[in-house]
Scaffold this motif. Structure first.
Motif, mmCIF file in Angstrom:
data_model
loop_
_atom_site.group_PDB
_atom_site.id
_atom_site.type_symbol
_atom_site.label_atom_id
_atom_site.label_comp_id
_atom_site.label_asym_id
_atom_site.label_seq_id
_atom_site.Cartn_x
_atom_site.Cartn_y
_atom_site.Cartn_z
ATOM 1 N N THR A 185 63.547 -14.894 33.292
ATOM 2 C CA THR A 185 63.475 -15.031 34.622
ATOM 3 C C THR A 185 63.195 -16.565 34.639
ATOM 4 O O THR A 185 62.601 -17.177 33.619
ATOM 5 C CB THR A 185 62.144 -14.653 35.102
ATOM 6 N N ARG A 186 63.718 -17.311 35.637
ATOM 7 C CA ARG A 186 63.923 -18.744 35.322
ATOM 8 C C ARG A 186 62.836 -19.541 35.721
ATOM 9 O O ARG A 186 62.042 -19.056 37.087
ATOM 10 C CB ARG A 186 64.998 -19.439 36.336
ATOM 11 N N ASP A 187 62.093 -20.404 35.282
ATOM 12 C CA ASP A 187 60.774 -21.259 35.577
ATOM 13 C C ASP A 187 61.120 -22.232 36.516
ATOM 14 O O ASP A 187 61.472 -23.416 35.969
ATOM 15 C CB ASP A 187 60.033 -21.528 34.409
ATOM 16 N N SER A 230 59.075 -24.409 37.950
ATOM 17 C CA SER A 230 58.281 -25.701 37.599
ATOM 18 C C SER A 230 58.898 -26.367 36.420
ATOM 19 O O SER A 230 58.375 -27.420 36.406
ATOM 20 C CB SER A 230 57.081 -25.186 37.555
ATOM 21 N N ALA A 231 59.751 -25.952 35.871
ATOM 22 C CA ALA A 231 60.178 -26.675 34.557
ATOM 23 C C ALA A 231 61.482 -27.078 34.783
ATOM 24 O O ALA A 231 62.214 -26.302 35.068
ATOM 25 C CB ALA A 231 59.775 -25.865 33.354
ATOM 26 N N PRO A 232 61.773 -28.333 34.190
ATOM 27 C CA PRO A 232 63.354 -28.667 34.014
ATOM 28 C C PRO A 232 64.217 -27.996 33.119
ATOM 29 O O PRO A 232 63.594 -27.263 32.199
ATOM 30 C CB PRO A 232 63.286 -30.156 33.763
ATOM 31 N N PRO A 233 65.371 -27.582 33.475
ATOM 32 C CA PRO A 233 66.332 -26.704 32.518
ATOM 33 C C PRO A 233 66.258 -27.560 31.211
ATOM 34 O O PRO A 233 66.686 -26.777 30.284
ATOM 35 C CB PRO A 233 67.681 -26.940 33.092
ATOM 36 N N HIS A 234 66.048 -28.754 31.035
ATOM 37 C CA HIS A 234 66.211 -29.142 29.591
ATOM 38 C C HIS A 234 65.608 -30.662 29.624
ATOM 39 O O HIS A 234 65.163 -30.849 30.773
ATOM 40 C CB HIS A 234 67.720 -29.476 29.373
ATOM 41 N N ALA A 235 65.467 -31.318 28.500
ATOM 42 C CA ALA A 235 64.494 -32.251 28.348
ATOM 43 C C ALA A 235 65.425 -33.510 29.233
ATOM 44 O O ALA A 235 66.843 -33.683 28.929
ATOM 45 C CB ALA A 235 64.506 -32.711 26.942
ATOM 46 N N PRO A 236 64.802 -34.445 30.098
ATOM 47 C CA PRO A 236 65.503 -35.586 30.466
ATOM 48 C C PRO A 236 66.350 -36.391 29.652
ATOM 49 O O PRO A 236 65.799 -36.700 28.513
ATOM 50 C CB PRO A 236 64.353 -36.166 31.329
ATOM 51 N N SER A 237 67.453 -37.017 30.030
ATOM 52 C CA SER A 237 68.045 -37.958 29.044
ATOM 53 C C SER A 237 67.576 -39.147 29.399
ATOM 54 O O SER A 237 66.929 -39.561 30.424
ATOM 55 C CB SER A 237 69.588 -37.648 29.282
ATOM 56 N N GLU A 297 67.836 -31.912 21.198
ATOM 57 C CA GLU A 297 69.066 -31.160 21.074
ATOM 58 C C GLU A 297 68.576 -29.623 21.057
ATOM 59 O O GLU A 297 68.585 -28.699 20.011
ATOM 60 C CB GLU A 297 69.637 -31.435 19.604
ATOM 61 N N HIS A 298 68.262 -29.102 22.144
ATOM 62 C CA HIS A 298 67.662 -27.852 22.443
ATOM 63 C C HIS A 298 69.001 -26.682 22.845
ATOM 64 O O HIS A 298 69.950 -26.990 23.305
ATOM 65 C CB HIS A 298 66.824 -27.706 23.651
ATOM 66 N N VAL A 299 68.865 -25.575 22.262
ATOM 67 C CA VAL A 299 69.613 -24.402 22.536
ATOM 68 C C VAL A 299 68.778 -23.422 23.286
ATOM 69 O O VAL A 299 67.579 -23.117 22.781
ATOM 70 C CB VAL A 299 70.089 -23.955 21.306
ATOM 71 N N ARG A 300 69.260 -22.940 24.558
ATOM 72 C CA ARG A 300 68.386 -22.033 25.184
ATOM 73 C C ARG A 300 68.329 -20.667 24.394
ATOM 74 O O ARG A 300 69.340 -20.013 24.056
ATOM 75 C CB ARG A 300 69.086 -21.627 26.634
ATOM 76 N N HIS A 301 67.116 -20.058 24.275
ATOM 77 C CA HIS A 301 66.625 -19.083 23.708
ATOM 78 C C HIS A 301 66.646 -17.984 24.640
ATOM 79 O O HIS A 301 66.349 -17.975 25.596
ATOM 80 C CB HIS A 301 65.414 -19.033 23.309
ATOM 81 N N THR A 302 67.439 -16.748 24.297
ATOM 82 C CA THR A 302 67.697 -15.563 24.969
ATOM 83 C C THR A 302 66.863 -14.208 24.587
ATOM 84 O O THR A 302 66.461 -13.340 25.243
ATOM 85 C CB THR A 302 68.826 -14.967 25.269
ATOM 86 N N THR A 303 66.480 -14.344 23.069
ATOM 87 C CA THR A 303 65.668 -13.279 22.471
ATOM 88 C C THR A 303 64.839 -13.833 21.611
ATOM 89 O O THR A 303 64.952 -14.904 21.106
ATOM 90 C CB THR A 303 66.588 -12.133 21.787
#
Length: 289
Positions: free
Chosen positions: A3-5, A7-14, A28-34
């Motif tokens: 579920t998408r939050d 209130s939080a940005p999808p990634h850290a601002p550049s 350098e983030h990778v979206r965790h799914t599990t």
């Protein structure tokens, strides 16, 4: 979990203009799914918790329900040691991220359950609304000041505290440890006991007799407070004062004259050197004259 939050940005601002900053961290983030845990920045960037407490709080929030998180289990899992881990748990409990509840289970035993709270502020709001909550900040019981040591019993006092007499009494006390190592006294205890020993010496008791009275028959199970035991003995076994008046002198022993033979009858007798005859010969000579 996906579920998408909002209130939080999808990634850290550049950085502005898409350029990397000159200093500081870049992400350098990778979206965790599990196999991930959502942790609030209130804990991850807490201004008062130590780094160890923050890391331990993140670990506790990430484990499954039922995982042991007592000091022994955490010490076996991490290398920081029981003292540091216990202090970190106390920090988390102080700021509401952790609480320990004691409850009785069906078999009658009392166990301690650890409850992890990821948002102490929300728990405080639930408390205001009357819903069950975890306290935002655990209240620590007031620390009791350390108990003051019990004073030593009073000791007899000499009639005259002459420096030489007190010095002799101090020498007796400091020498007790040579006869029994359990009677090692501090300087303060020696100062307190010295007048009591001086009172004994003032009553014509020799230093050796005082030492024997203090060291004979000590408890076999040990001496917890040697100074208190010595103070008790100095008071309870205090001898009476010496008799008043001139000392009586014993009669001198009778003079034992040497053994010699009579010049007349050759009988052995005891007499001074100037007497050559025995008593019978002296009596016979006096009768004839």
């Amino acid at each position: 979990m996906d579920t998408r939050d909002l209130s939080a940005p999808p990634h850290a601002p550049s950085a502005p203009g898409g350029k990397h900053p000159r200093s500081g961290v870049t992400h350098e983030h990778v979206r965790h799914t599990t196999n991930f845990t959502v942790v609030g920045n209130r804990l991850a960037q807490h201004p008062h918790l130590s780094l160890l407490a923050i890391g331990l709080g993140l670990y506790i929030q990430s484990v499954r329900v039922g995982t042991p998180v007592d000091i022994r289990s955490l010490t076996a899992r991490f290398k920081e040691g029981a003292t540091r881990i216990g202090a970190a748990l106390n920090e988390l409990e102080e700021y509401g991220y952790l609480r320990r509840e004691r409850e009785r289970i069906p078999d009658g035993r009392i166990v301690t359950r650890t409850v992890s709270c990821n948002d102490p502020a929300s728990a405080a709001r639930r408390r205001t609304s009357g819903r069950p909550h975890a306290p935002a900040r655990a209240e620590r019981p007031p620390r009791r000041p350390p108990a003051a040591p019990r004073p030593l019993p009073a000791v007899p006092q000499p009639g005259c505290k002459a420096p030489a007499l007190l010095k002799q009494a101090t020498d007796v006390l400091t020498g007790l440890r040579r006869h029994d190592r359990r009677l090692l006294l501090s300087a303060c205890d020696t100062t307190h006991l010295a007048p009591g020993v001086a009172a004994w010496l003032e009553r014509e008791v020799s230093p050796a007799a005082v030492r024997d009275a203090l060291t004979t028959g000590l408890p076999a199970e040990g001496v917890r407070r040697p100074a208190a035991l010595l103070a008790h003995r100095l008071t309870a076994q205090l001898p009476p004062p010496p008799p008043v008046g001139p000392r009586t002198t014993a009669a001198p022993p009778p003079v034992r004259h040497p053994l010699r033979n009579c010049d007349r009858c050759d009988r052995g007798f005891r007499a001074p050197d100037h007497e050559p005859h025995c008593r019978d010969c002296r009596t016979t000579a006096a009768h004839h004259t």
